[in-house]
Design a protein around this motif. Structure first.
Motif, PDB file in Angstrom:
ATOM      1  N   ILE A   1      -7.041  11.496   2.146  1.00  0.00           N
ATOM      2  CA  ILE A   1      -5.714  10.881   2.058  1.00  0.00           C
ATOM      3  C   ILE A   1      -5.247  10.573   3.473  1.00  0.00           C
ATOM      4  O   ILE A   1      -4.870  11.466   4.231  1.00  0.00           O
ATOM      5  CB  ILE A   1      -4.722  11.803   1.331  1.00  0.00           C
ATOM      6  N   VAL A   2      -5.313   9.288   3.808  1.00  0.00           N
ATOM      7  CA  VAL A   2      -4.904   8.826   5.128  1.00  0.00           C
ATOM      8  C   VAL A   2      -3.588   8.063   5.037  1.00  0.00           C
ATOM      9  O   VAL A   2      -2.721   8.195   5.896  1.00  0.00           O
ATOM     10  CB  VAL A   2      -5.991   7.926   5.757  1.00  0.00           C
ATOM     11  N   ASP A   3      -3.430   7.245   3.972  1.00  0.00           N
ATOM     12  CA  ASP A   3      -2.216   6.450   3.816  1.00  0.00           C
ATOM     13  C   ASP A   3      -1.805   6.400   2.349  1.00  0.00           C
ATOM     14  O   ASP A   3      -2.431   7.042   1.490  1.00  0.00           O
ATOM     15  CB  ASP A   3      -2.425   5.029   4.373  1.00  0.00           C
ATOM     16  N   ASP A   4      -0.744   5.629   2.048  1.00  0.00           N
ATOM     17  CA  ASP A   4      -0.216   5.567   0.681  1.00  0.00           C
ATOM     18  C   ASP A   4      -1.224   4.995  -0.306  1.00  0.00           C
ATOM     19  O   ASP A   4      -1.217   5.354  -1.497  1.00  0.00           O
ATOM     20  CB  ASP A   4       1.067   4.734   0.655  1.00  0.00           C
ATOM     21  N   GLY A   5      -2.075   4.076   0.166  1.00  0.00           N
ATOM     22  CA  GLY A   5      -3.083   3.516  -0.721  1.00  0.00           C
ATOM     23  C   GLY A   5      -4.035   4.576  -1.249  1.00  0.00           C
ATOM     24  O   GLY A   5      -4.493   4.502  -2.397  1.00  0.00           O
ATOM     25  N   ASP A   6      -4.326   5.579  -0.418  1.00  0.00           N
ATOM     26  CA  ASP A   6      -5.190   6.671  -0.861  1.00  0.00           C
ATOM     27  C   ASP A   6      -4.507   7.502  -1.940  1.00  0.00           C
ATOM     28  O   ASP A   6      -5.163   7.993  -2.871  1.00  0.00           O
ATOM     29  CB  ASP A   6      -5.555   7.562   0.324  1.00  0.00           C
ATOM     30  N   ILE A   7      -3.209   7.676  -1.832  1.00  0.00           N
ATOM     31  CA  ILE A   7      -2.483   8.449  -2.848  1.00  0.00           C
ATOM     32  C   ILE A   7      -2.512   7.710  -4.181  1.00  0.00           C
ATOM     33  O   ILE A   7      -2.671   8.318  -5.250  1.00  0.00           O
ATOM     34  CB  ILE A   7      -1.044   8.729  -2.390  1.00  0.00           C
ATOM     35  N   GLU A   8      -2.360   6.393  -4.142  1.00  0.00           N
ATOM     36  CA  GLU A   8      -2.479   5.599  -5.370  1.00  0.00           C
ATOM     37  C   GLU A   8      -3.848   5.820  -6.009  1.00  0.00           C
ATOM     38  O   GLU A   8      -3.959   6.006  -7.225  1.00  0.00           O
ATOM     39  CB  GLU A   8      -2.288   4.112  -5.072  1.00  0.00           C
ATOM     40  N   ARG A   9      -4.900   5.779  -5.188  1.00  0.00           N
ATOM     41  CA  ARG A   9      -6.254   5.945  -5.713  1.00  0.00           C
ATOM     42  C   ARG A   9      -6.437   7.338  -6.317  1.00  0.00           C
ATOM     43  O   ARG A   9      -6.984   7.475  -7.419  1.00  0.00           O
ATOM     44  CB  ARG A   9      -7.289   5.731  -4.605  1.00  0.00           C
ATOM     45  N   VAL A  10      -5.971   8.358  -5.622  1.00  0.00           N
ATOM     46  CA  VAL A  10      -6.108   9.726  -6.126  1.00  0.00           C
ATOM     47  C   VAL A  10      -5.379   9.875  -7.458  1.00  0.00           C
ATOM     48  O   VAL A  10      -5.905  10.488  -8.396  1.00  0.00           O
ATOM     49  CB  VAL A  10      -5.574  10.742  -5.095  1.00  0.00           C
ATOM     50  N   ALA A  11      -4.190   9.294  -7.562  1.00  0.00           N
ATOM     51  CA  ALA A  11      -3.436   9.378  -8.819  1.00  0.00           C
ATOM     52  C   ALA A  11      -4.202   8.706  -9.956  1.00  0.00           C
ATOM     53  O   ALA A  11      -4.252   9.226 -11.080  1.00  0.00           O
ATOM     54  CB  ALA A  11      -2.062   8.729  -8.652  1.00  0.00           C
ATOM     55  N   ARG A  12      -4.818   7.555  -9.674  1.00  0.00           N
ATOM     56  CA  ARG A  12      -5.597   6.884 -10.724  1.00  0.00           C
ATOM     57  C   ARG A  12      -6.803   7.726 -11.134  1.00  0.00           C
ATOM     58  O   ARG A  12      -7.111   7.858 -12.323  1.00  0.00           O
ATOM     59  CB  ARG A  12      -6.063   5.503 -10.250  1.00  0.00           C
ATOM     60  N   LEU A  13      -7.499   8.316 -10.167  1.00  0.00           N
ATOM     61  CA  LEU A  13      -8.677   9.117 -10.487  1.00  0.00           C
ATOM     62  C   LEU A  13      -8.296  10.392 -11.232  1.00  0.00           C
ATOM     63  O   LEU A  13      -8.970  10.789 -12.192  1.00  0.00           O
ATOM     64  CB  LEU A  13      -9.437   9.458  -9.208  1.00  0.00           C
ATOM     65  N   LEU A  14      -7.221  11.038 -10.819  1.00  0.00           N
ATOM     66  CA  LEU A  14      -6.804  12.268 -11.490  1.00  0.00           C
ATOM     67  C   LEU A  14      -6.427  12.003 -12.941  1.00  0.00           C
ATOM     68  O   LEU A  14      -6.660  12.834 -13.824  1.00  0.00           O
ATOM     69  CB  LEU A  14      -5.622  12.906 -10.757  1.00  0.00           C
ATOM     70  N   SER A  15      -5.841  10.855 -13.191  1.00  0.00           N
ATOM     71  CA  SER A  15      -5.397  10.528 -14.544  1.00  0.00           C
ATOM     72  C   SER A  15      -6.467   9.797 -15.343  1.00  0.00           C
ATOM     73  O   SER A  15      -6.197   9.326 -16.455  1.00  0.00           O
ATOM     74  CB  SER A  15      -4.125   9.669 -14.479  1.00  0.00           C
TER      75      SER A  15
END
Length: 615
Positions: free
Chosen positions: A294-308
């Motif tokens: 997690i470097v920036d907000d785009g990474d948080i979006e990706r993590v949220a998609r993968l977790l869900s």
């Protein structure tokens, strides 16, 4: 007075027990005396998450009714859950009805509250009430019917527990950002210690039943609240700051999760600037099966998609020079704002997947792959063919130049590539270790390039066994899986008779009558893909979307068709994605967090600081 209070309490408890029985759909039609008898003899007890209710092969001691929480059913310790048992459902009914030992193990997945009706009580109620026996028999038949039809479990909230490594780890901000991102996909609840204090198991059960996602924020220590978070979660997100010294999470915390088979993943906070080597250090200190940068907000979006499980996994096939079409596929996906959350591939697909995982721009990928394949021939360092026609040193140098010493763990996107293990006869998945070594194995065309030796394993081109590894991507469960297939479907044939040519002429002839002569490189490349090609039909069926550009007129070794392959992949993908609304899309703008959320973060951080001071 004390007797009156005790009598009132007992009456309320009996009413609650009867209400719980009436909430059980299987017992809805049984008569009131039977309900009253069951309620009178019921024993209520708690079962913490990870605790075993009963083991397979044990003698049944009655029936159980779940009044809060959730149980998991499995046939062995290594098997996946075969069923979930939630609030208002009976368990142990088949063993009682058939008078046989339990056929499966039942474990609490959540902190649960149950009612137990011992066998003599159940037998007595069944003798007096035929409606009761019939209701249990119908429930057994219904569950058997659902099992035969392989029906999926009813939708339930996915529950995540965010567990910081130290008090300094900024998990409050991360938690709120994840809650915000998950909220775009469904109703999401955020729970922290102060909010959850003094609540019962039923309250936690209610939270799960009324949301699609629940996020718990745990403490950085193995506190009672943290252990409860670990028991309630489907997945632990272990969060660490890459600038801190790696240290393991408390075993008391991870042991609680392992009892109920909770998945653990690592989130590495880079603070705006990527830190190389951090993943390898931190993975050694955690039992996590996956990790996220997690470097920036785009990474948080990706993590949220993968977790869900709503992310996009992209699988790129082998196909020689035809594989450059994958560059066009990636360019079209980026233009359409379709995220690439997880990427994998075989052979040349693995090479291009690695560029995507490094988040190279379209221009950078175009430059790097052109200079490595078009401006030079990567397989012309010929040698006496003891194990291959070439030494393979040129390919190794090219991989060294483009990918350096990067470990797979340092790729910004989750990545895997596939090689064929000749020792075992199976595909080998590479998800860790030096990237260029894994890629060298994945492109080792049998007979053209020397194999890669890893211990006793002899590794060659992944296309030899699995040219389009969609099945592996499915195991990682990103959500929506796209397969880009550049494999050769056109029949491999020649329309001339080489026996009619003089022997010396056959050595130098390239064409005859306008037909391309088949050479040893083509034969070896095609032979090396036959095994993987036979599996491609199955792999295509597993994908949610298959992209198959029209590449039949491009030869596997025609590196000069670089730009044309890219254009064909781009145009095909752009047309395929148009109007495909079910695909996730990256939002054009990101909304800033609401002031209320910022205030909440401040309160949580203050709470965590106070705990640190108290300790």
């Amino acid at each position: 007075m004390a007797l009156d209070e005790e009598h009132t309490s007992a009456t309320l408890e009996a009413r609650r027990t009867i209400d719980s029985l009436r909430a059980c759909s299987a017992l809805m039609d049984i008569d009131a005396p039977a309900l009253t008898a069951l309620a009178a003899g019921a024993v209520q007890f708690s079962l913490p998450a990870g605790s075993v209710l009963f083991e397979a092969g044990t003698i049944p001691d009655g029936l159980y009714l779940v009044i809060a929480g959730r149980l998991g059913v499995r046939t062995s310790e290594t098997a996946a859950w075969t069923a979930h048992v939630g609030r208002g459902e009976l368990v142990g009914e088949m063993s009682w009805l058939l008078a046989v030992n339990h056929s499966a193990q039942v474990i609490a997945i959540r902190d649960s509250e149950l009612l137990w009706f011992d066998k003599p009580l159940v037998d007595a109620v069944a003798q007096r009430s035929p409606h009761f026996s019939l209701a249990v028999a119908r429930m057994c038949a219904r569950r058997l019917h659902q099992s035969n039809r392989r029906q999926v479990f009813a939708p339930r909230a996915r529950v995540f527990a965010i567990v910081p490594n130290t008090p300094e780890t900024d998990t409050a901000t991360l938690a709120m950002q994840l809650v915000e991102e998950l909220g775009h996909s469904g109703r999401t609840e955020f729970v922290w210690d102060v909010r959850a204090s003094s609540h019962t198991v039923s309250w936690f059960n209610h939270i799960e039943e009324n949301n699609e996602f629940v996020v718990y924020l745990a403490d950085p220590s193995s506190s009672a609240w943290t252990r409860q978070c670990c028991r309630q979660a489907d997945m632990l997100l272990l969060v660490a700051n890459v600038h801190e010294k790696p240290r393991p999470w408390p075993t008391a915390m991870t042991d609680v999760a392992s009892l109920s088979r909770v998945r653990m993943e690592l989130a590495l906070l880079h603070g705006g600037s990527f830190v190389h080597g951090a993943a390898t250090r931190w993975l050694a200190a955690t039992p996590a099966s996956y990790h996220h940068h997690i470097v920036d907000d785009g990474d948080i979006e990706r993590v949220a998609r993968l977790l869900s499980h709503r992310g996009v996994g992209l699988v790129l096939s082998g196909g020689g020079a035809r594989g450059f079409a994958h560059l066009g596929v990636i360019r079209a996906m980026r233009e359409a704002r379709v995220p690439i959350d997880f990427v994998g591939g075989a052979s040349i697909g693995a090479l291009i997947a690695a560029g995507a995982a490094l988040q190279w721009s379209d221009a950078e990928m175009h430059l790097r792959y052109r200079r490595s394949f078009v401006e030079t021939n990567p397989v012309n360092d010929y040698t006496f063919p003891f194990v291959a026609l070439t030494r393979g040193a040129k390919v190794s140098r090219l991989l060294q130049r483009e990918f350096g010493e990067i470990p797979i763990e340092d790729l910004r996107l989750p990545f895997f590539c596939v090689s064929a293990n000749l020792t075992t006869g199976r595909a080998m998945e590479h998800r860790s270790g030096l990237l260029r070594t894994a890629l060298r194995a994945s492109v080792a065309i049998p007979g053209v390039l020397p194999p890669v030796f890893a211990g006793e394993a002899v590794l060659v081109d992944g296309a030899a066994i699995n040219n389009l590894p969609v099945d592996m991507m499915k195991q990682h469960a990103p959500g929506f899986v796209i397969g880009s297939d550049a494999g050769a479907d056109r029949p491999f044939a020649a329309d001339y008779d080489s026996a009619k040519q003089p022997p010396l002429w056959r050595l130098f002839s390239r064409t005859r009558g306008g037909s391309q002569r088949i050479n040893i490189f083509q034969i070896l490349m095609r032979a090396g893909m036959v095994g993987g090609a036979s599996n491609e039909a199955l792999q295509r069926g597993l994908a949610d979307l298959i992209l198959k550009p029209s590449l039949d007129d491009i030869d596997l070794l025609n590196w000069q068709a670089f730009d044309r392959s890219i254009d064909l992949g781009y145009e095909h993908t752009r047309a395929a994605l148009a109007g495909l609304d079910r695909l996730p899309r990256i939002r054009a703008t990101r909304e800033s967090a609401a002031p209320a959320a910022n205030a909440l973060i401040a309160r949580i951080e203050a709470r965590m600081r106070s705990k640190k001071t108290a300790s």
